[in-house]
Write an enzyme that holds these catalytic residues in place. Structure first.
Site, PDB file in Angstrom:
ATOM      1  N   ASP A   1       0.858  -1.184   0.000  1.00 43.68           N
ATOM      2  CA  ASP A   1       0.000   0.000   0.000  1.00 43.68           C
ATOM      3  C   ASP A   1       0.894   1.234   0.000  1.00 43.68           C
ATOM      4  O   ASP A   1       1.939   1.242   0.654  1.00 43.68           O
ATOM      5  CB  ASP A   1      -0.895   0.012   1.247  1.00 43.68           C
ATOM      6  CG  ASP A   1      -2.170   0.819   1.071  1.00 43.68           C
ATOM      7  OD1 ASP A   1      -2.059   2.021   0.743  1.00 43.68           O
ATOM      8  OD2 ASP A   1      -3.268   0.261   1.261  1.00 43.68           O
TER       9      ASP A   1
ATOM     10  N   LYS B   1      -4.023   6.222 -13.003  1.00 47.44           N
ATOM     11  CA  LYS B   1      -2.747   5.507 -13.102  1.00 47.44           C
ATOM     12  C   LYS B   1      -2.783   4.173 -12.375  1.00 47.44           C
ATOM     13  O   LYS B   1      -2.217   3.182 -12.848  1.00 47.44           O
ATOM     14  CB  LYS B   1      -1.613   6.380 -12.563  1.00 47.44           C
ATOM     15  CG  LYS B   1      -1.254   7.551 -13.466  1.00 47.44           C
ATOM     16  CD  LYS B   1      -0.209   8.452 -12.845  1.00 47.44           C
ATOM     17  CE  LYS B   1       1.138   7.799 -12.771  1.00 47.44           C
ATOM     18  NZ  LYS B   1       2.182   8.745 -12.274  1.00 47.44           N
TER      19      LYS B   1
ATOM     20  N   TYR C   1     -12.644   7.378 -12.323  1.00 45.19           N
ATOM     21  CA  TYR C   1     -12.763   6.102 -11.605  1.00 45.19           C
ATOM     22  C   TYR C   1     -13.431   5.050 -12.478  1.00 45.19           C
ATOM     23  O   TYR C   1     -12.931   3.915 -12.598  1.00 45.19           O
ATOM     24  CB  TYR C   1     -13.561   6.311 -10.321  1.00 45.19           C
ATOM     25  CG  TYR C   1     -13.683   5.089  -9.445  1.00 45.19           C
ATOM     26  CD1 TYR C   1     -12.560   4.506  -8.873  1.00 45.19           C
ATOM     27  CD2 TYR C   1     -14.927   4.528  -9.168  1.00 45.19           C
ATOM     28  CE1 TYR C   1     -12.666   3.387  -8.050  1.00 45.19           C
ATOM     29  CE2 TYR C   1     -15.038   3.413  -8.350  1.00 45.19           C
ATOM     30  CZ  TYR C   1     -13.912   2.851  -7.799  1.00 45.19           C
ATOM     31  OH  TYR C   1     -14.028   1.742  -6.992  1.00 45.19           O
TER      32      TYR C   1
END
Length: 327
Positions: free
Chosen positions: A32, A92, A146
């Site tokens: 993460d 991205k 999104y």
């Protein structure tokens, strides 16, 4: 011991997936970059021998030493507040990030499951939404970063599956809720609960007639787990088909929490879906999966989780600086 890489590991879904696979006896590698994730979600795992964590952005080259049997790609901003603040990073992680992880899966000969979303259906023209529906998405609207990131992610995944013979799975996740959600991330349930805990009126957009269906986290994780170990490579909806209008849901929250706040109305956001409900026939038939936890039970667990932190920063407005991620 099987080894699994979980990206987005410090996020809501990712942290629960880490718990599940640890419990199943896997060696879990969490990854993460902590844009929206929080190490508090996985801090209970740091002392375990079969858990390790990489602080890394998957849009950069991804290297994991040793064998990998499975990859779960759950790295992505997932709330409107986040992906409107970091639109380029959102695109991205769905494109470059997915490409990097598919390449890693190919090198490691690992099976990879990609987290897609019901947002690929946009503002749907059919109801409920089946996996065969192509969607009604505005690519250049505010939600397009999104929606299109996830649609491209699915296309790239299927290309790797058909061209390289990679073992891939795609889950289309419908509204999911439960402990470890961020209270101020803009999604319906944490938004309403946060307003209740702060003593604010509940904000409903439009006239509240738009519908949603909410799946508790434990049910969602079970569906994902079953999909990973299935032999099915096409997208599968995982969500709860019990549908409710946002206005009725706001009233339900007030009744459940015995709150006296009012409901106020604001303008409906651009391209906000008017209906969202999954057809889960494919999950039933292929995975033998249906949600088990009803909304009242799940909401009580979620509300208790947030209420336990009622004197902490959880109920304060978040002002996270995203500027360093806009590039």
């Amino acid at each position: 011991m099987k080894r699994i890489l979980i990206t987005g590991a410090a996020g809501f879904l990712g942290s629960h997936l880490c718990d599940r696979f640890i419990a199943e006896g896997f060696h879990v590698i969490g990854m993460d970059n902590l844009i929206t994730g929080d190490l508090k979600n996985i801090q209970h795992l740091f002392g375990l021998e079969n858990f390790e964590f990489y602080h890394h952005d998957v849009t950069k080259f991804v290297h994991v030493p040793g064998k990998l049997d499975y990859i779960l790609h759950f790295a992505s901003p997932a709330s409107p507040i986040d992906y409107l603040k970091i639109p380029i990073q959102t695109l991205k992680v769905g494109s470059l990030g997915t490409h990097n992880l598919l390449g890693l899966a190919r090198v490691k000969k690992a099976r990879i499951l990609i987290a897609s979303t019901s947002e690929v259906y946009g503002d749907p023209l059919i109801h409920p939404q089946t996996e065969e529906y192509y969607g009604n998405v505005n690519a250049i609207g505010p939600r397009g970063v999104y929606d299109e990131a996830k649609r491209f992610q699915e296309s790239l995944t299927m290309a790797y599956h058909t061209f390289h013979g990679l073992e891939t799975r795609i889950v289309r996740i419908f509204n999911t809720y439960g402990p470890r959600m961020r209270l101020n991330d803009g999604r319906v349930i944490p938004a309403f609960i946060g307003q209740v805990l702060r003593g604010e009126d509940l904000t409903v957009f439009g006239d509240g007639s738009q519908t949603r269906s909410f799946c508790y986290i434990d049910d969602q994780i079970e569906g994902i787990f079953r999909l990973l170990f299935s032999d099915y490579s096409l997208p599968v909806n995982i969500g709860n088909p019990e549908e409710i209008s946002i206005l009725d849901f706001a009233k339900e929250i007030l009744e459940m929490t015995q709150s006296k706040q009012r409901i106020i109305f604001n303008d409906l956001p651009i391209n906000d879906p008017l209906q969202r409900c999954p057809n889960i026939d494919r999950a039933k038939n292929i995975l033998d999966w249906t949600p088990k936890i009803n909304r009242n039970e799940g909401l009580m667990k979620t509300y208790k989780y947030f209420k336990d932190f009622s004197n902490s920063d959880l109920i304060k407005e978040e002002h996270k600086d995203f500027s360093k991620y806009i590039y």
